[in-house]
Design a protein around this motif. Structure first.
Motif, short mmCIF file in Angstrom:
data_model
loop_
_atom_site.label_atom_id
_atom_site.label_comp_id
_atom_site.label_asym_id
_atom_site.label_seq_id
_atom_site.Cartn_x
_atom_site.Cartn_y
_atom_site.Cartn_z
N SER A 1 38.74 29.57 29.69
CA SER A 1 39.09 29.82 28.29
C SER A 1 37.87 29.71 27.37
N ALA A 2 36.84 28.99 27.81
CA ALA A 2 35.62 28.85 27.00
C ALA A 2 34.87 30.17 26.85
N PRO B 1 43.49 33.27 26.49
CA PRO B 1 43.38 33.00 27.93
C PRO B 1 44.73 32.95 28.64
N ALA B 2 44.71 33.40 29.88
CA ALA B 2 45.82 33.20 30.82
C ALA B 2 45.16 32.60 32.05
N LEU B 3 45.51 31.36 32.41
CA LEU B 3 44.68 30.68 33.40
C LEU B 3 45.46 29.68 34.23
N LYS B 4 44.78 29.22 35.29
CA LYS B 4 45.23 28.06 36.07
C LYS B 4 43.99 27.29 36.48
N ARG C 1 42.18 35.08 33.09
CA ARG C 1 41.77 36.25 32.30
C ARG C 1 41.53 35.82 30.86
N VAL C 2 40.46 36.36 30.28
CA VAL C 2 40.18 36.14 28.87
C VAL C 2 39.84 37.49 28.23
N LEU D 1 30.38 22.25 33.62
CA LEU D 1 29.74 23.28 34.45
C LEU D 1 30.62 24.52 34.54
N VAL D 2 31.91 24.33 34.76
CA VAL D 2 32.82 25.47 34.88
C VAL D 2 32.80 26.31 33.61
#
Length: 244
Positions: free
Chosen positions: A175-176, A181-184, A203-204, A229-230
């Motif tokens: 999301s950064a 964002p759509a995330l896990k 996805r962003v 880091l991510v």
């Protein structure tokens, strides 16, 4: 130097400074600009495969949806509730319940092969399943309908909806690198070392375009160090395909 190699260098140059500061840190990153199809990947460490931690829950969800499609049925009310708890709150009990519904590690491996994942291997303890950033990008492409996918439009809409409703304190990571964002995400300390695995896939929207991003990492002294880091890797990856 070809264009793809330039993008790899961009990612390595921006992220590698962080990763190489600690010899324990490893990471893999893969990214696709859905508007142009531009795709690139890079990994730092002895192998591109990482423990999945809770990003495997997206795979569990997809395996469930495929199982339902094959049986010609919708997920039950109980399955839908478990899926929401698993994806939106990363609830482990819900994930374990659905892990048994889909048939465990063998069924997950079968779903992986069906989706085109070639470097992932499920483990009896689902969080210790191993995967790569490029395989996670393949999974994301199936979920978001980029190219051929065995998932129906209805199944994809259900998965994407859950990924867009992750609770706020778990909405870090890819999301950064953009908006909407759509995330896990996934995170856990390894019992053998005490070092953290921290992963994020999703996805962003960046530069007016949708971008799929997968970042897997390990060897962090703390969860927060892994998140930093991510997020750096996600931003570098999106920049590397020209979407920022």
């Amino acid at each position: 130097m070809d264009a793809r190699r330039e993008h790899l260098t961009d990612i390595a140059g921006i992220v590698g400074i962080v990763a190489t500061a600690d010899e324990n840190v490893t990471y893999g990153v893969a990214v696709r600009d859905t508007a142009t199809g531009r795709t690139t990947a890079h990994h730092h460490g002895p192998t591109p495969a990482h423990p999945s931690a809770s990003v495997v829950k997206l795979g569990i969800l997809v395996a469930l949806l495929l199982r339902c499609q094959d049986a010609g049925r919708e997920p039950t009310a109980e399955e839908r509730v478990s899926a929401a708890q698993m994806m939106e709150r990363s609830d482990n009990d819900a994930a374990t319940a659905l892990w048994h519904v889909i048939g465990g590690a063998d069924a997950m491996d079968a779903a992986h092969r069906r989706l085109g994942l070639r470097e992932s291997a499920a483990a009896p303890e689902w969080g210790l399943s191993r995967t790569t950033a490029t395989d996670q990008l393949t999974l994301l492409a199936a979920v978001f309908g980029e190219g051929a996918t065995p998932l129906s439009e209805r199944s994809r809409a259900f998965a994407v909806d859950l990924m867009t409703h992750v609770v706020a304190d778990q909405a870090w990571g890819v999301s950064a690198a953009g908006s909407a964002p759509a995330l896990k995400n996934g995170w856990m300390p390894l019992s053998a070392t005490g070092l953290w695995v921290v992963n994020s896939v999703g996805r962003v929207t960046a530069g007016g375009r949708d971008v799929l991003v997968a970042v897997l990492s390990g060897g962090h002294p703390t969860k927060d160090a892994g998140i930093a880091l991510v997020e750096r890797a996600a931003r570098a990856a999106v920049s590397a395909v020209g979407a920022r």
